[in-house]
Design an enzyme around this catalytic site. Structure first.
Site, PDB file in Angstrom:
ATOM      1  N   SER A  18       0.841  -1.194   0.000  1.00  0.00           N
ATOM      2  CA  SER A  18       0.000   0.000   0.000  1.00  0.00           C
ATOM      3  C   SER A  18       0.877   1.244   0.000  1.00  0.00           C
ATOM      4  O   SER A  18       2.077   1.184   0.278  1.00  0.00           O
ATOM      5  CB  SER A  18      -0.933   0.019   1.222  1.00  0.00           C
ATOM      6  N   ASP A 236      12.679   3.317   2.073  1.00  0.00           N
ATOM      7  CA  ASP A 236      11.788   3.468   3.219  1.00  0.00           C
ATOM      8  C   ASP A 236      12.453   3.064   4.532  1.00  0.00           C
ATOM      9  O   ASP A 236      12.186   3.670   5.585  1.00  0.00           O
ATOM     10  CB  ASP A 236      10.468   2.718   3.015  1.00  0.00           C
TER      11      ASP A 236
END
Length: 478
Positions: A18, A236
Site C-alpha cells: 500500500s 523506506d
C-alpha cells in the site's frame, strides 16, 4: 504556516502492499502526522511476468498530494520514499513500460549472468550488499530493454521525475542497487564496466535533504501549486531508521512490515568475509550512516497466509482476533526457516509453509491459530538469529531492540522477539517511515535549527512517541 521554527510538509510513503500521502506538521520541535490518502499496491501479472501498476500508483500519489494541498495550502515541500531495488526505464523522457516487480522470476537468470562476470566475493568487496536475487544489478542483467533506455530511475526517483522533470538518484536507495561503491558512496565505474552497464543510464547521485526540483507542467496543474520536492531517505528503511529513538549506542532496530530489516547503525561499513558469509548488507543511511542489516522475511508470510484463508472462506478474517487466539496456543511450537526461498513468491502460502515444516520433520499445526503462532514465532526466531549475528559481527552487546513500522503493533511478534532474542523490545513508532521522511524535510527547512543532527531528530521522536516495552520472559519459548 511556515516560519523559523516550523511548517508543513507532505510525505509520500510507498510500500509493497500500500501507499500513503501524509501531512507532517512541525512546530517548535513537536511533530504531528495526518494521513490524507491511502491506496493499494501490489504485483500485477503481465504476459512477460510480474509488474507494478505504476500508472495507477502515480495517479493515486498526485490525487493524494492535491488533497494535502487543499487541507494545507502552505505545504513547503514533498518527500518521497518507497521500497528498494525496483526501477523504471525512460526513453525520450517517457516510461518504457510498467516497472517489473522484484518478485518476478526473471532475476534468477540475472544472478547467473552477474556472478559469471563478477564472483560474489568480489562483488561484496565492491558494494557490501548481502545476496538477494532481486537486487537491481541482477534485474539489470535480466532486462533486455536496458540497453535501449536513456535512464533508469528507482521508484521514488521516478515519482520525483514525473513531478519535477529532474533526474536524480537519492543515495540511500541507490546503495541498494549493488552498483554503488561501498567505500566511496559513488557509482562504481569498474563494476559498471564489468557488468556492461552504461554509466549514462544512471543519474547523478544526491543526498537526503537536497532540493530536487519544483512541481511543474501537468503535475503542478493536478496538484495545484509549484511545491518543492526535497530528497529524503528515499529507501523506506532509511527513513524509518531516522525515526528510531535509539535507547543506547548498543541498540538494534527492526523495521518490520512485509520485510523485517534487522540491524544496527554504524559509521563505517563492515565487509569482512564473516559479514559476507552471514549475508549481512551495508546500505546507505541518512547523513552517511551505514545500515548494517540482514533482510528477514517479515509479515509477508502472515499476510499471504491470511489472504489464502480469506480466498478459501470467501470472507474477511479479523487479524487481531486471530493473533489473540494464537497467543493462547499451548505446548510445543513448530518452527520453520522464515527465509526459505520456497516462501518468496506469492500464492498458496499455507501449503508451502506446511511443505517446509514436513521437510524438516516438524508437525504441521492443525488449527489456524496454531498455524499463525508458528508463523509469528518463526519470524521472531529469524529476527533473534539476525540480532545475535549483528552483535557478533560488529562487536556490540545488543541491549535493546526497537521494532518500528507495522510490526510494532503485533504484540505477539514483539513479545516473541523479546523472548527469543533475550533483550527488551521497544515497539514503535508505527509510522516511523513517514516520520523520518517528514523530519529530514523539516531539517532541510531549518526548523530544528542550523546544527540539527540525526540525534536531534530522534530526540524529537522520543518526546512525541512512547514505545510499548516488552521484557524477555526467560526460559524456553517453545
Amino acid at each position: 504556516m511556515k516560519n523559523e521554527t516550523g511548517g508543513v510538509v507532505a510525505a509520500v510513503d510507498l510500500g509493497a502492499t500500500s501507499g500513503r500521502v501524509m501531512i507532517g506538521r512541525v512546530r517548535d520541535g513537536a511533530l504531528e502526522l495526518e494521513q490524507v490518502a491511502r491506496f493499494p499496491n501490489g504485483p500485477v501479472p503481465h504476459n512477460d511476468g510480474l509488474h507494478w501498476d505504476f500508472t495507477a500508483l502515480y495517479r493515486h500519489i498526485v490525487a493524494g498530494l492535491a488533497e494535502a494541498l487543499l487541507r494545507e495550502p502552505a505545504i513547503a515541500s514533498i518527500g518521497i520514499d518507497s521500497w528498494a531495488v525496483d526501477y523504471g526505464l525512460l526513453r525520450a523522457g517517457r516510461l518504457v513500460a510498467e516497472p517489473f516487480h522484484y518478485r518476478d522470476e526473471r532475476t534468477h537468470a540475472g544472478v547467473k549472468a552477474v556472478h559469471a562476470a563478477v564472483p560474489f566475493a568480489t562483488l561484496y568487496q565492491h558494494n557490501g550488499l548481502q545476496f538477494l536475487s532481486f537486487n537491481t544489478l541482477y534485474q539489470f542483467a535480466a532486462d533486455n530493454q536496458l540497453q535501449c533506455a536513456d535512464r533508469a530511475l528507482l521508484i521514488p526517483d521516478l515519482v520525483a521525475y514525473l513531478l519535477t522533470g529532474a533526474e536524480v538518484a537519492e543515495r540511500t536507495n541507490a546503495s541498494t542497487t549493488g552498483l554503488v561503491n561501498v567505500a566511496t558512496g559513488e557509482w562504481d565505474a569498474e563494476l559498471l564496466a564489468r557488468l556492461s552497464v552504461s554509466p549514462s543510464v544512471l543519474p547523478m547521485l544526491t543526498d537526503p535533504g537536497a532540493r530536487v526540483g519544483t512541481l511543474s507542467g501537468d503535475a503542478q496543474k493536478q496538484v495545484g501549486a509549484p511545491v518543492e520536492v526535497i530528497a529524503v531517505g528515499s529507501h523506506d528503511t532509511a527513513s524509518a531508521v531516522v525515526a528510531v529513538p535509539m535507547a543506547s549506542t548498543n541498540a538494534a532496530y527492526i523495521s518490520c512490515g512485509t520485510w523485517g530489516l534487522v540491524g544496527v547503525e554504524l559509521d563505517h561499513p563492515v565487509t569482512t568475509d564473516a559479514a559476507r558469509e552471514a549475508n549481512f548488507t551495508n546500505e546507505g543511511g541518512v547523513d552517511g550512516r551505514v545500515r548494517f542489516l540482514h533482510n528477514v522475511t517479515g509479515l509477508w508470510l502472515l499476510s499471504e497466509t491470511v489472504r489464502a484463508w480469506e480466498e478459501e472462506d470467501g470472507a474477511r478474517i479479523d487479524l487481531s482476533e486471530l493473533l489473540n487466539a494464537a497467543t493462547r496456543v499451548a505446548g510445543k511450537i513448530a518452527l520453520f526457516d522464515a527465509n526459505d526461498p520456497r516462501l518468496a513468491a506469492p500464492g498458496n502460502m499455507p501449503a508451502r509453509i506446511a511443505e517446509v515444516l514436513r521437510d524438516d520433520d516438524q508437525a504441521v499445526p492443525v488449527t489456524r491459530e496454531a498455524f499463525t503462532r508458528t508463523i509469528v514465532e518463526s519470524i521472531a526466531q529469524a529476527f533473534a538469529g539476525a540480532l545475535h549475528t549483528a552483535g557478533e559481527l560488529t562487536g556490540r552487546e545488543i541491549d535493546a531492540v526497537h521494532i518500528v513500522g507495522g510490526g510494532s503493533l503485533n504484540r505477539l511478534l514483539c513479545q516473541a522477539t523479546a523472548d527469543r532474542a533475550n533483550v527488551p523490545v521497544l515497539a514503535g513508532p508505527v509510522e516511523a517511515t513517514a516520520i523520518g521522511n517528514v523530519l529530514v524535510q523539516a531539517r532541510a527547512h531549518g526548523w530544528f535549527g542550523p546544527d540539527a543532527t540525526l540525534e536531534t531528530l530522534r530526540a524529537a521522536v522520543a518526546r512525541e512517541f512512547s514505545p510499548a516495552r516488552y521484557e524477555p520472559r526467560g526460559g524456553n519459548p517453545g
